[in-house]
Design an enzyme around this catalytic site. Structure first.
Site, PDB file in Angstrom:
ATOM      1  N   HIS A  26       0.720  -1.351  -0.026  1.00  0.00           N
ATOM      2  CA  HIS A  26       0.097   0.039   0.032  1.00  0.00           C
ATOM      3  C   HIS A  26       0.972   1.273   0.120  1.00  0.00           C
ATOM      4  O   HIS A  26       0.213   2.252  -0.583  1.00  0.00           O
ATOM      5  CB  HIS A  26      -0.937   0.025   1.145  1.00  0.00           C
ATOM      6  CG  HIS A  26      -2.112  -1.033   1.051  1.00  0.00           C
ATOM      7  ND1 HIS A  26      -2.843  -1.857   2.288  1.00  0.00           N
ATOM      8  CD2 HIS A  26      -2.495  -1.543  -0.049  1.00  0.00           C
ATOM      9  CE1 HIS A  26      -3.564  -2.478   1.731  1.00  0.00           C
ATOM     10  NE2 HIS A  26      -3.678  -2.471   0.221  1.00  0.00           N
ATOM     11  N   GLU A  35     -14.076  -8.587  -7.463  1.00  0.00           N
ATOM     12  CA  GLU A  35     -14.112  -9.314  -6.328  1.00  0.00           C
ATOM     13  C   GLU A  35     -14.995 -10.584  -6.546  1.00  0.00           C
ATOM     14  O   GLU A  35     -16.107 -10.309  -7.095  1.00  0.00           O
ATOM     15  CB  GLU A  35     -14.144  -8.385  -5.023  1.00  0.00           C
ATOM     16  CG  GLU A  35     -14.501  -9.115  -3.927  1.00  0.00           C
ATOM     17  CD  GLU A  35     -13.300  -9.850  -3.553  1.00  0.00           C
ATOM     18  OE1 GLU A  35     -12.108  -9.525  -3.554  1.00  0.00           O
ATOM     19  OE2 GLU A  35     -13.300 -11.308  -3.166  1.00  0.00           O
ATOM     20  N   ASP A  90      -3.754  -8.515  -6.966  1.00  0.00           N
ATOM     21  CA  ASP A  90      -3.337  -9.010  -5.611  1.00  0.00           C
ATOM     22  C   ASP A  90      -4.102 -10.210  -5.287  1.00  0.00           C
ATOM     23  O   ASP A  90      -4.966 -10.320  -4.358  1.00  0.00           O
ATOM     24  CB  ASP A  90      -3.583  -7.769  -4.931  1.00  0.00           C
ATOM     25  CG  ASP A  90      -3.236  -7.747  -3.419  1.00  0.00           C
ATOM     26  OD1 ASP A  90      -2.512  -8.611  -2.882  1.00  0.00           O
ATOM     27  OD2 ASP A  90      -3.892  -7.043  -2.516  1.00  0.00           O
TER      28      ASP A  90
HETATM   29  C1  LIG Z   1      -5.188 -10.147  -0.937  1.00  0.00           C
HETATM   30  S1  LIG Z   1      -6.975  -9.985  -0.963  1.00  0.00           S
HETATM   31  C2  LIG Z   1      -7.230  -8.387  -1.713  1.00  0.00           C
HETATM   32  C3  LIG Z   1      -6.732  -7.343  -0.967  1.00  0.00           C
HETATM   33  C4  LIG Z   1      -6.749  -5.848  -1.610  1.00  0.00           C
HETATM   34  N1  LIG Z   1      -6.095  -5.756  -2.981  1.00  0.00           N
HETATM   35  C5  LIG Z   1      -6.136  -4.822  -0.890  1.00  0.00           C
HETATM   36  O1  LIG Z   1      -5.235  -4.566  -1.005  1.00  0.00           O
HETATM   37  O2  LIG Z   1      -6.840  -4.280   0.180  1.00  0.00           O
HETATM   38  C6  LIG Z   1      -7.349 -10.800  -2.515  1.00  0.00           C
HETATM   39  C7  LIG Z   1      -8.932 -10.814  -2.839  1.00  0.00           C
HETATM   40  O3  LIG Z   1      -9.082 -11.583  -4.136  1.00  0.00           O
HETATM   41  C8  LIG Z   1     -10.312 -12.218  -4.100  1.00  0.00           C
HETATM   42  N2  LIG Z   1     -10.340 -13.143  -5.054  1.00  0.00           N
HETATM   43  C9  LIG Z   1      -9.931 -14.534  -5.241  1.00  0.00           C
HETATM   44  N3  LIG Z   1      -9.607 -15.041  -6.614  1.00  0.00           N
HETATM   45  C10 LIG Z   1     -10.270 -14.073  -7.241  1.00  0.00           C
HETATM   46  C11 LIG Z   1     -10.590 -13.801  -8.713  1.00  0.00           C
HETATM   47  N4  LIG Z   1     -10.203 -14.717  -9.529  1.00  0.00           N
HETATM   48  N5  LIG Z   1     -11.083 -12.562  -9.182  1.00  0.00           N
HETATM   49  C12 LIG Z   1     -11.540 -11.567  -8.250  1.00  0.00           C
HETATM   50  N6  LIG Z   1     -11.193 -11.684  -6.988  1.00  0.00           N
HETATM   51  C13 LIG Z   1     -10.485 -12.821  -6.335  1.00  0.00           C
HETATM   52  C14 LIG Z   1     -10.554 -12.757  -2.709  1.00  0.00           C
HETATM   53  O4  LIG Z   1     -11.597 -13.094  -2.495  1.00  0.00           O
HETATM   54  C15 LIG Z   1      -9.824 -11.807  -1.659  1.00  0.00           C
HETATM   55  O5  LIG Z   1     -10.873 -10.874  -1.315  1.00  0.00           O
END
Ligand SMILES: C[S@@+](CC[C@H](N)C(=O)[O-])C[C@H]1O[C@@H](n2cnc3c(N)ncnc32)[C@H](O)[C@@H]1O
Length: 283
Positions: A19, A118, A164
């Site tokens: 971040h 998401e 991410d």
């Molecule tokens: C590490 S977290 C994201 C954190 C966020 N980017 C942040 O920095 O605050 C990863 C997220 O990806 C979602 N996720 C998993 N596979 C996914 C996909 N194929 N497409 C979109 N979201 C996905 C999960 O549900 C989770 O909420």
């Protein structure tokens, strides 16, 4: 299978690195008037309470953002990120922590737009609620890898893409880099930030090789490890590949990394965190 919830990890040392870089990249993008696309393939919930049961259960933020928020000797390059977190909280409090969408919202201008993906049924609901009064923010419950590719190139050819993934699936390591390679072919001037955990060194090495053998140019790699590599289970470090970084990002990270190494040691060891910063592929 979707079991990962970022609420357990919000504000940990990996979020601090990711971040603070995202903040610097978005701050740089807003220096020009021309609007840009912010694309977040794996958005999470948007905003996190550090007082809820998830954050309290792991306490990971206590060894991340909580160790930095009240420091008076912050390097200049870390200040925009810390100021952003402070702006969400009352003085002397740390109750809220911004996810990547909240960081993008902080920088949002009328000429920009955000495209957030998401999949998790609970987090998509939190994210939708968080974005409710955010004009030009588009939230979709579809696969983020495909979603981001469908948006490239952005109409005005300016964009920041954050990838991410939770890496619950081993295929994420290959798929994430492959998505950047495909995206780069459509939009080679965009900035791409790819987060990764250091869990098994071989998986990171494979990502590096995949980049080096691709047509992608100008890749900066930063890594911050609280512990030495191990074959045991668990994340020992964190890193980012940044394609087309802002020109001063490397110098800013040179300032930030030694500071984080002083402040963010692993709670259960006396090891001093190590870091690397390398131009993996030249322009
Ligand atoms: C590490 S977290 C994201 C954190 C966020 N980017 C942040 O920095 O605050 C990863 C997220 O990806 C979602 N996720 C998993 N596979 C996914 C996909 N194929 N497409 C979109 N979201 C996905 C999960 O549900 C989770 O909420």
């Amino acid at each position: 299978m979707l079991s990962y919830r970022h609420a357990f990890h919000a504000g940990n040392f990996a979020d601090v690195l990711k971040h603070s870089v995202l903040t610097l990249v978005l701050e740089y993008m807003t220096r020009k008037d021309k609007g840009f696309y912010y694309i977040d393939s794996h958005s999470g919930a948007g905003m996190y309470s550090l007082e809820d049961e998830y954050a309290q259960k792991t306490g990971e933020f206590k060894d991340g953002i909580a160790k930095l928020i009240n420091q008076s000797d912050l390097p200049e390059a870390l200040q925009p990120y810390i100021e952003l977190v402070k702006s969400l909280n009352l003085e002397d409090e740390l109750a809220l922590y911004p996810g990547s969408p909240a960081i993008a919202k902080y920088f949002d201008r009328r000429q920009d737009s955000a495209h957030l993906f998401e999949l998790h049924p609970t987090d998509i609901q939190h994210l939708t609620d968080f974005c409710q009064r955010w004009n030009k923010c588009h939230v979709k419950q579809v696969d983020g890898y495909q979603g981001l590719l469908s948006l490239l190139p952005p109409p005005n050819r300016r964009g920041v893409v954050l990838i991410d993934p939770p890496y619950e699936l081993k295929e994420d390591y290959h798929k994430a880099v492959n998505t950047i390679i495909k995206g780069y072919k459509k939009f080679s001037t965009g900035s791409y930030i790819l987060w990764y955990p250091v869990v098994k060194r071989g998986l990171v090495d494979a990502m590096q090789t995949q980049f080096v053998n691709s047509p992608v140019k100008n890749v900066l790699q930063v890594e911050f490890c609280q512990q030495s590599d191990t074959d045991e289970y668990g994340m020992t470090g964190t890193g980012l590949f940044i394609v087309n970084p802002p020109w001063q990002l490397k110098a800013q990270l040179t300032e930030i990394l030694p500071y984080l190494s002083q402040k963010l040691n692993h709670p259960s060891t006396n090891e001093r965190p190590t870091f690397t910063l390398e131009q993996l592929i030249e322009e």
